[in-house]
Design a protein around this motif. Structure first.
Motif, PDB file in Angstrom:
ATOM      1  N   SER A 210     -61.958  27.216  11.269  1.00 40.98           N
ATOM      2  CA  SER A 210     -63.031  26.595  10.483  1.00 40.98           C
ATOM      3  C   SER A 210     -63.607  27.669   9.569  1.00 40.98           C
ATOM      4  O   SER A 210     -64.379  28.527  10.011  1.00 40.98           O
ATOM      5  CB  SER A 210     -64.119  26.039  11.409  1.00 40.98           C
ATOM      6  OG  SER A 210     -63.607  25.030  12.253  1.00 40.98           O
ATOM      7  N   TRP A 211     -63.231  27.624   8.310  1.00 42.13           N
ATOM      8  CA  TRP A 211     -63.642  28.675   7.380  1.00 42.13           C
ATOM      9  C   TRP A 211     -65.117  28.605   7.024  1.00 42.13           C
ATOM     10  O   TRP A 211     -65.658  29.551   6.432  1.00 42.13           O
ATOM     11  CB  TRP A 211     -62.781  28.614   6.117  1.00 42.13           C
ATOM     12  CG  TRP A 211     -61.341  28.905   6.405  1.00 42.13           C
ATOM     13  CD1 TRP A 211     -60.322  28.013   6.453  1.00 42.13           C
ATOM     14  CD2 TRP A 211     -60.770  30.180   6.730  1.00 42.13           C
ATOM     15  NE1 TRP A 211     -59.142  28.638   6.789  1.00 42.13           N
ATOM     16  CE2 TRP A 211     -59.388  29.981   6.962  1.00 42.13           C
ATOM     17  CE3 TRP A 211     -61.288  31.470   6.850  1.00 42.13           C
ATOM     18  CZ2 TRP A 211     -58.519  31.010   7.301  1.00 42.13           C
ATOM     19  CZ3 TRP A 211     -60.423  32.510   7.190  1.00 42.13           C
ATOM     20  CH2 TRP A 211     -59.060  32.272   7.406  1.00 42.13           C
ATOM     21  N   ASP A 212     -65.789  27.513   7.409  1.00 46.34           N
ATOM     22  CA  ASP A 212     -67.232  27.440   7.192  1.00 46.34           C
ATOM     23  C   ASP A 212     -68.011  28.055   8.354  1.00 46.34           C
ATOM     24  O   ASP A 212     -69.230  27.909   8.448  1.00 46.34           O
ATOM     25  CB  ASP A 212     -67.678  25.990   6.956  1.00 46.34           C
ATOM     26  CG  ASP A 212     -67.288  25.050   8.081  1.00 46.34           C
ATOM     27  OD1 ASP A 212     -66.596  25.496   9.021  1.00 46.34           O
ATOM     28  OD2 ASP A 212     -67.672  23.872   8.024  1.00 46.34           O
ATOM     29  N   LYS A 255     -66.441  31.296  -1.707  1.00 45.20           N
ATOM     30  CA  LYS A 255     -66.800  30.081  -0.993  1.00 45.20           C
ATOM     31  C   LYS A 255     -66.017  30.022   0.317  1.00 45.20           C
ATOM     32  O   LYS A 255     -65.010  30.713   0.494  1.00 45.20           O
ATOM     33  CB  LYS A 255     -66.485  28.855  -1.851  1.00 45.20           C
ATOM     34  CG  LYS A 255     -67.271  28.785  -3.151  1.00 45.20           C
ATOM     35  CD  LYS A 255     -66.849  27.568  -3.964  1.00 45.20           C
ATOM     36  CE  LYS A 255     -67.593  27.511  -5.298  1.00 45.20           C
ATOM     37  NZ  LYS A 255     -67.153  26.356  -6.126  1.00 45.20           N
ATOM     38  N   CYS A 256     -66.468  29.176   1.221  1.00 43.03           N
ATOM     39  CA  CYS A 256     -65.773  29.027   2.504  1.00 43.03           C
ATOM     40  C   CYS A 256     -64.351  28.520   2.272  1.00 43.03           C
ATOM     41  O   CYS A 256     -64.156  27.467   1.646  1.00 43.03           O
ATOM     42  CB  CYS A 256     -66.526  28.057   3.408  1.00 43.03           C
ATOM     43  SG  CYS A 256     -68.163  28.623   3.895  1.00 43.03           S
ATOM     44  N   THR A 270     -65.720  33.095   4.082  1.00 49.09           N
ATOM     45  CA  THR A 270     -66.259  32.388   5.244  1.00 49.09           C
ATOM     46  C   THR A 270     -67.747  32.144   5.015  1.00 49.09           C
ATOM     47  O   THR A 270     -68.295  32.483   3.966  1.00 49.09           O
ATOM     48  CB  THR A 270     -66.073  33.212   6.537  1.00 49.09           C
ATOM     49  OG1 THR A 270     -67.011  34.295   6.542  1.00 49.09           O
ATOM     50  CG2 THR A 270     -64.663  33.764   6.643  1.00 49.09           C
ATOM     51  N   ALA A 271     -68.418  31.590   6.018  1.00 46.49           N
ATOM     52  CA  ALA A 271     -69.853  31.339   5.901  1.00 46.49           C
ATOM     53  C   ALA A 271     -70.643  32.636   5.842  1.00 46.49           C
ATOM     54  O   ALA A 271     -71.757  32.675   5.313  1.00 46.49           O
ATOM     55  CB  ALA A 271     -70.327  30.483   7.070  1.00 46.49           C
TER      56      ALA A 271
END
Length: 306
Positions: A210-212, A255-256, A270-271
């Motif tokens: 989960s790249w966020d 950005k994520c 990532t976040a």
């Protein structure tokens, strides 16, 4: 004391070796899984633990069912059985057969992370410590009274495999100490009802990045899961299995999931922070370095992983 070790994993090697060379106890043998057909040729093969035990001239037993296991216990007149990564539910009947019952070597400080994947859960949670518990097996899920427990630091870069190697060595020593306690009539301590948590087994879907999430959590996911069940992401419709990654620092604001190609480096936003992918395997292809993957890209802009 006559002892059987029940396991399906090479994690049991330190324990079996310690018992084999212990002057005060007799290792009757190792109980493990049946041989399985593997590979394209479906050749029947023993598991790695069974292969190792044979090389070490340790007796190997492969009961087909619990009735066979019961017969083995009865015939061998075993005093104690120690399970470690065995993965089978032991019936009440079998639990009652050995003179001193059953022990389990569990890789957490119980009652935290009862269940199948304690080391992976500890790493994924970002824990600073982990440990080993040796407890008396009962009908519950890792609920038995504890004989010995040892808490150790959890290295921030250690993978599940690294930690299991360390804990298997420590667990072997604790198990031998537990045998002395049992011989001297010492009783285990019931587990606390406070701090109980569970470590369920992971599946392939859990390995999707989960790249966020913050880069620290993504790195923990990689450390915990990259061997089993594997860590992966998607580039459009192409699935990428991630073999190696690390946190990194970049000057650009990403950005994520946004991909930055910096010469031969593959960096993802990532976040919080960024991740550099070092090695990967695209679906249908062989493992490769990030630079090899980059050289094969026809488009290097506006790329996102998800």
């Amino acid at each position: 004391m006559k002892i059987i070790v029940a396991s399906t994993s090479l994690i049991a090697r330190p324990l079996a070796s310690a018992l084999k060379h212990n002057q005060n106890h007799e290792l009757v043998g190792i109980v493990t899984s049946q041989d399985k057909a593997v590979g394209r040729g479906l050749s029947v093969t023993s598991n790695p633990l069974a292969v190792w035990a044979k090389e070490e001239e340790i007796e190997v037993f492969k009961p087909e069912n619990m009735d066979d296991f019961e017969l083995l216990i009865t015939k061998s007149k075993v005093d104690l059985i120690i399970t470690i990564s065995y993965g089978q539910i032991i019936t009440p009947r079998l639990l009652s057969l050995p003179k001193f019952g059953w022990l389990n070597v569990h890789f957490s400080v119980l009652p935290k992370f009862r269940g199948a994947a304690p080391v992976q859960r500890a790493i994924l949670s970002g824990d600073k410590t982990t440990g080993v518990s040796v407890f008396k097996l009962d009908q519950g899920l890792d609920t038995g009274a504890v004989y010995k427990v040892l808490e150790v630091p959890l290295n921030v870069d250690a993978t599940t495999e690294d930690v299991l190697i360390e804990l298997s060595e420590l667990g072997a020593g604790l198990a031998v100490e537990t045998l002395s306690m049992i011989s001297n009539g010492l009783l285990p301590t019931p587990q606390s009802k406070v701090g109980v948590s569970y470590a369920a087994k992971f599946n392939k879907a859990d390995g999707q990045i989960s790249w966020d999430s913050p880069s620290e959590h993504i790195y923990n996911t990689y450390r915990a899961l990259h061997k089993n069940p594997g860590v992966w992401t998607m580039l459009g419709e192409l699935r990428l299995k991630i073999e190696k990654l690390k946190p990194t620092i970049v000057n650009e604001t990403l950005k994520c999931g946004e991909v930055l190609i910096d010469t031969e480096r593959l960096i993802v936003g990532t976040a919080s922070g960024a991740i550099e992918i070092l090695n990967l395997t695209p679906a249908g292809r062989v493992s490769m370095t990030a630079s090899e993957f980059i050289r094969g890209l026809s488009n290097r802009t506006d790329l996102y992983l998800g």
